[in-house]
Design an enzyme around this catalytic site. Structure first.
Site, PDB file in Angstrom:
ATOM      1  CG  LEU A 171     -13.178  12.094  -3.915  1.00 39.44           C
ATOM      2  CD1 LEU A 171     -13.635  10.830  -3.211  1.00 39.44           C
ATOM      3  CD2 LEU A 171     -14.349  13.054  -4.108  1.00 39.44           C
TER       4      LEU A 171
ATOM      5  NE  ARG B 146      11.573  -2.406  16.490  1.00 38.34           N
ATOM      6  CZ  ARG B 146      11.325  -1.241  15.900  1.00 38.34           C
ATOM      7  NH1 ARG B 146      10.095  -0.931  15.556  1.00 38.34           N
ATOM      8  NH2 ARG B 146      12.311  -0.393  15.666  1.00 38.34           N
TER       9      ARG B 146
ATOM     10  NE  ARG C 200      -1.534  -1.582  -5.078  1.00 35.05           N
ATOM     11  CZ  ARG C 200      -0.558  -1.997  -5.863  1.00 35.05           C
ATOM     12  NH1 ARG C 200      -0.804  -2.968  -6.720  1.00 35.05           N
ATOM     13  NH2 ARG C 200       0.630  -1.450  -5.811  1.00 35.05           N
TER      14      ARG C 200
ATOM     15  CB  SER D 174       6.096   2.672  16.536  1.00 34.37           C
ATOM     16  OG  SER D 174       7.435   2.290  16.804  1.00 34.37           O
TER      17      SER D 174
ATOM     18  CD1 TRP E 271      -2.278   2.077   0.910  1.00 29.29           C
ATOM     19  CD2 TRP E 271      -3.387   0.345   1.810  1.00 29.29           C
ATOM     20  NE1 TRP E 271      -3.568   2.478   1.152  1.00 29.29           N
ATOM     21  CE2 TRP E 271      -4.265   1.445   1.708  1.00 29.29           C
ATOM     22  CE3 TRP E 271      -3.849  -0.841   2.362  1.00 29.29           C
ATOM     23  CZ2 TRP E 271      -5.599   1.369   2.137  1.00 29.29           C
ATOM     24  CZ3 TRP E 271      -5.167  -0.916   2.780  1.00 29.29           C
ATOM     25  CH2 TRP E 271      -6.027   0.172   2.654  1.00 29.29           C
TER      26      TRP E 271
END
Length: 230
Positions: free
Chosen positions: A185, A166, A195, A96, A76
């Site tokens: 928009l 992590r 997509r 995060s 994305w």
């Protein structure tokens, strides 16, 4: 809110404007405004989209909260920063794990949802594999996650900084992440054009269709006009 891929979702957080905003933005040069969307206004919206007069569509914005696998989030984001359409009104803020230790979840394809490699392409996928192979793939993924989470929990319990602990979190591309995405928009429509296409990866296509449903509820004329003409 639209549920996607089990625990994933897309939520419309906030909206500025409507189809009427597009119309009034376009007609301000003539010092004309209306409080009600009329048939001639819908024709104007279609005219603007058809002739690439897109600035009026940038006076409306949508803010979404998205919870999705990391592989979708990165795809994305790469689209947004690599697109020839650079939307100046795009904003992206992601949770995060340097600061928070929220519940860790993973996207787990069902045993009948593992797809085959495509025959004539280096990317994408083909039909779903036999459920036996899919079941084995799921089992191996679960084992990998269990092993990584054991190490992650050990690190946390022994005082390792969260930002380093992590590193042990397994199956990075399946890790569920959360972010806010705000776009004009026009920017939303450009994302949808790419997509929701049949060539897009199946998982992100499901998220794009959820975005499309939510955006269409608020901008039915504009979304249809933009997608028809992009």
């Amino acid at each position: 809110m639209k549920k996607v891929l089990g625990n994933g979702y897309v939520r419309l957080v906030d909206v500025m404007g409507s189809d009427l905003s597009v119309v009034n933005s376009a007609r301000v040069s003539y010092n004309k405004a209306t409080n009600e969307l009329r048939p001639e206004d819908e024709k104007l919206i279609n005219f603007l989209a058809r002739n690439d007069h897109t600035s009026p569509f940038r006076h409306a914005t949508l803010q979404f909260e998205v919870y999705a696998p990391l592989m979708c989030a990165r795809q994305w984001w790469k689209y947004l920063i690599g697109s020839s359409h650079q939307d100046p009104f795009t904003a992206w803020n992601e949770s995060s794990r340097r600061y928070v230790t929220e519940e860790i979840e993973f996207y787990l394809p069902a045993s009948d949802a593992w797809r085959s490699k495509p025959e004539n392409s280096k990317q994408g996928s083909g039909p779903c594999l036999d459920e036996k192979i899919g079941g084995e793939a799921l089992n191996r993924l679960l084992k990998q996650i269990d092993y990584g989470m054991e190490n992650y929990n050990w690190a946390i319990e022994n005082g390792v900084a969260t930002e380093q602990a992590r590193l042990f979190i397994p199956s990075a591309y399946g890790l569920m992440v959360r972010w806010y995405w705000t776009a004009s928009l026009q920017g939303v429509a450009h994302f949808l054009a790419q997509r929701t296409d049949g060539h897009a990866q199946s998982e992100i296509r499901e998220y794009a269709n959820a975005v499309k449903e939510l955006a269409t509820e608020r901008f039915p004329v504009s979304i249809a006009a933009l997608l028809q003409n992009l």
